[in-house]
Design an enzyme around this catalytic site. Structure first.
Site, PDB file in Angstrom:
ATOM      1  N   ASP A 174      48.471  34.036  28.590  1.00 54.13           N
ATOM      2  CA  ASP A 174      47.248  34.799  28.346  1.00 54.13           C
ATOM      3  C   ASP A 174      46.022  33.939  28.630  1.00 54.13           C
ATOM      4  O   ASP A 174      45.063  34.388  29.277  1.00 54.13           O
ATOM      5  CB  ASP A 174      47.247  35.281  26.896  1.00 54.13           C
ATOM      6  N   GLU A 193      53.767  33.489  26.020  1.00 49.44           N
ATOM      7  CA  GLU A 193      52.812  34.589  26.128  1.00 49.44           C
ATOM      8  C   GLU A 193      51.401  34.109  25.790  1.00 49.44           C
ATOM      9  O   GLU A 193      50.431  34.436  26.488  1.00 49.44           O
ATOM     10  CB  GLU A 193      53.213  35.721  25.184  1.00 49.44           C
ATOM     11  N   GLU A 220      52.576  38.030  30.755  1.00 47.66           N
ATOM     12  CA  GLU A 220      51.794  36.873  30.321  1.00 47.66           C
ATOM     13  C   GLU A 220      52.710  35.679  30.068  1.00 47.66           C
ATOM     14  O   GLU A 220      52.367  34.539  30.400  1.00 47.66           O
ATOM     15  CB  GLU A 220      51.005  37.226  29.061  1.00 47.66           C
ATOM     16  N   ASN A 257      53.138  41.869  27.842  1.00 48.94           N
ATOM     17  CA  ASN A 257      53.306  40.604  27.130  1.00 48.94           C
ATOM     18  C   ASN A 257      54.290  39.700  27.867  1.00 48.94           C
ATOM     19  O   ASN A 257      54.107  38.481  27.945  1.00 48.94           O
ATOM     20  CB  ASN A 257      53.808  40.859  25.705  1.00 48.94           C
TER      21      ASN A 257
END
Length: 234
Positions: free
Chosen positions: A58, A54, A127, A124
């Protein structure tokens, strides 16, 4: 015993196909994608859940969005580009995209935890999946995939350009006009994957109207405001 993880482990091949179809790519290193779908609520081992992916996803997504906006708006200044990037990487937005892609049906998490169901858990996961695609395919292929499968079908930049991003200010403005008292409160603070995560609530005249999670107080309060606005039909 009730299976709190969903159906992922019941038919692995079927779920590989489902994920491949949802992403629109072939899965190379399938183990990475499997890990990208595992939330820490069912496996808190760092090497076996999706928190590190994640974090990576991101950063990759933010980089691709920044590059996309820089090229899409050749005559806009830094302030405009920064605001547009914030709109595109907004966690509530990412959560909605993940659901539209079907990742809510593939994410492994503790389904008995109702707080998780109301969080941005699927954003999440998206990501984390981006991080998995990057490790599996490399940056250039991931960049093309993000533009084709996320930005183009879900992030309409012309609409976002004219949208009101700061929902917290919108809520406060509504409250002032209607003589309502608004209060934001931190409910919890904990670390996830080396990052501090905040849980916040917003009340209207002492009645809780929304909750939100974020990796900053501003992000968490914005998420709570969005939920309150939806509940109030503003």
């Amino acid at each position: 015993m009730k299976n709190i993880w969903g159906k992922w482990n019941s038919d692995k091949n079927t779920d590989d196909v489902a994920l491949s179809n949802a992403l629109g790519i072939s899965l190379g290193n399938k183990a990475i994608y499997t890990r990208a779908l595992i939330h820490r609520s069912i496996n808190d081992k760092i090497a076996e859940n999706n928190e590190r992916l994640e974090y990576l996803g991101d950063a990759i997504f933010g980089s691709v969005v920044a590059d996309y906006l820089f090229k899409h708006y050749p005559f806009k200044d830094e302030g405009f580009l920064t605001e547009m990037r914030s709109k595109m990487v907004n966690r509530n937005q990412m959560n909605e995209i993940a659901i539209k892609m079907g990742l809510n049906h593939l994410t492994q998490f503790n389904k008995s935890d109702h707080h998780l169901r109301r969080s941005q858990i699927f954003g999440n996961t998206l990501e984390a999946v981006i991080g998995a695609v990057y490790l599996d395919k490399g940056y250039n292929a991931t960049q093309k995939w993000i533009i084709k499968k996320i930005i183009t079908p879900f992030l309409f930049v012309d609409e976002l350009e004219n949208s009101e991003y700061n929902q917290k200010n919108k809520l406060l403005g509504w409250a002032a006009k209607n003589n309502k008292q608004v209060a934001f409160q931190i409910l919890n603070e904990e670390f996830h994957g080396g990052r501090r995560q905040f849980s916040m609530s917003v009340t209207i005249d002492d009645v809780e109207m929304g909750k939100g999670l974020g990796f900053s107080k501003k992000e968490a309060s914005e998420a709570a405001a969005i939920m309150a606005i939806e509940n109030l039909n503003i």
